[in-house]
Design an enzyme around this catalytic site. Sequence first.
Site, PDB file in Angstrom:
ATOM      1  N   PRO A 104     -57.594   9.123  13.074  1.00  0.00           N
ATOM      2  CG  PRO A 104     -57.430   6.830  13.504  1.00  0.00           C
ATOM      3  CD  PRO A 104     -57.209   7.857  12.446  1.00  0.00           C
ATOM      4  CE  LYS A 105     -60.108  10.678  21.292  1.00  0.00           C
ATOM      5  NZ  LYS A 105     -61.096  11.318  22.110  1.00  0.00           N
ATOM      6  N   GLY A 106     -56.152   8.800  18.257  1.00  0.00           N
ATOM      7  CA  GLY A 106     -55.166   7.933  18.896  1.00  0.00           C
ATOM      8  C   GLY A 106     -53.784   8.091  18.266  1.00  0.00           C
ATOM      9  CB  CYS A 107     -52.734   8.793  14.837  1.00  0.00           C
ATOM     10  SG  CYS A 107     -53.497   7.280  14.303  1.00  0.00           S
ATOM     11  CB  ILE A 108     -52.755  13.221  18.446  1.00  0.00           C
ATOM     12  CG1 ILE A 108     -53.729  13.656  17.361  1.00  0.00           C
ATOM     13  CG2 ILE A 108     -52.047  14.421  19.042  1.00  0.00           C
ATOM     14  CD1 ILE A 108     -54.827  14.539  17.832  1.00  0.00           C
TER      15      ILE A 108
END
Lengths: 105, 410
Positions: free
Chosen positions: A101-105
Amino acid sequence: MGTTRIAGQEIEVNKDGFMSNPDQWSPEIAAELAREAGIDPLTDKHWQVIDFCRRDAADKGEAPGVRRITKNAGVSMKEMYQLFPRGPGILSAKISGLTKPKGCI
Amino acid sequence: MKKLLILGAGTAGTMMAAKMRRNLDRDDWEITVVDQDDRHIYQPGLLFIPFSIYRTRDVIKPRSRYIPRGVDFITSEIDVIEPDRNRVRLSGGVELEYDFLVIATGSRIVPEETEGLTEEGWQETAFDFYTLDGAARLEGALEAWEGGRLVLNVVEMPIKCPIAPIEFVCLADWYLTEKGVRDKTEILYATPLEGAFTKPRASAMLGDILDKKNIKVEGLYSAGSVDGANGVLKSWDEREISYDLLVTIPTHMGSETIERSDMGDELSFVPTNKNTLQADGFENIFVLGDATDLPSSKAGSVAHFQGEVLEENLLRAIMGRPLVNEFDGHANCFIETGFGKAVLIDFNYDVEPLPGKYPVPGVGPLSLLGESEMNHWGKMAFRWIYWNMLLKGAEIPGVESRMSMAGKWS
């Protein structure tokens, strides 16, 4: 990019080891990916999350973050950590055949 | 008269007002900016307040001073956006119509999202430094500090300025060394990320810096609750960390206006096209800076790079021409590492921070992904650039909106 064998099938994976083609996913692959992560067996609650992740990603084009899951899939944050220990956002995406998920970038 | 309405007079909104006023004919276009108050805070400066490097007066100026001539500035809370009617309602009942809307309402911390955090011990043994008040109170706590365990916790991502936690622990290490109590202090950085930063090479490099400073990192740590009475932080997977001083970077959310307007995701950030900056589903609404749900960093440099793309796209949208897919996620951050040194990183959606020289390839004077005193002076000079160039929508010489690979080695 590479491929790996999961549940007897040749599967495309990215450099982080996440499936890069969600169409290759199947419930058998999910069970195998879960076992590799130390989750065995997948319970109804797990499936509730996985089903939501698959549906949401098909709609939005990316894996939902934990917050989005807890708001929409009927599981609490506490349960998410029991179901998918340590990294529930990353693990639920991985088992659902999605990329991080992009929240992890 | 056509109307361009900009919500928010922070970094992104103020810069956009300046850019668009230069582009749009005053006889045809009215530009209005709305914000809830007239106090512009230089947010990168908040980090320095707890260590008495900046005072609160160093980081506040009136928003109105930076709104260009020919732009109306309204000070009011924004009640709700009504995109189907091309209208925004302010709290006093005033209604503003628009032809084009720019949402630049930023993000805010919501410590109440973490159970127990704002209860016993809040602003006694637990502080934030993302608000002026929090940063000023934390300065008092550090002044009185005699030793013990200092824990910096990032509750969840995304946060404004993802490198701020690293800077905080590095500056704390320097400050407590100068104060003579570093050897009586344990510093721990608890983060939901796997390591020190979001991108692997920078994470390894910054991890080494923290290691040399004897700052411990607890990774994949998602804080679920705080027991302020006993000074214990608890994660969702039941790892407990005791603290004498907790510095929290709480959950971030978009503006309450976005929530009331039902235009946000689960954290009230506005779903936005990651390359064109158009709001998903609305042709005449664009989103800039921290208010977006983009996977780019929430930082002033990012708003600056987005601003150049948005300027082009807004003009295209106004003329009915196709938008350009240009924003590449470019971010550029100075990381203050203490003892008068800093690291500079430059990256985008696809390319992680790499070593090299910046902004002139091979020359610098700034070093990418390396610690130097020159980088520290670059960081200090940035405050002047912010007020005098960035907010005025000026181009910064040598600094391009699209990331460049020149002068970097991978």
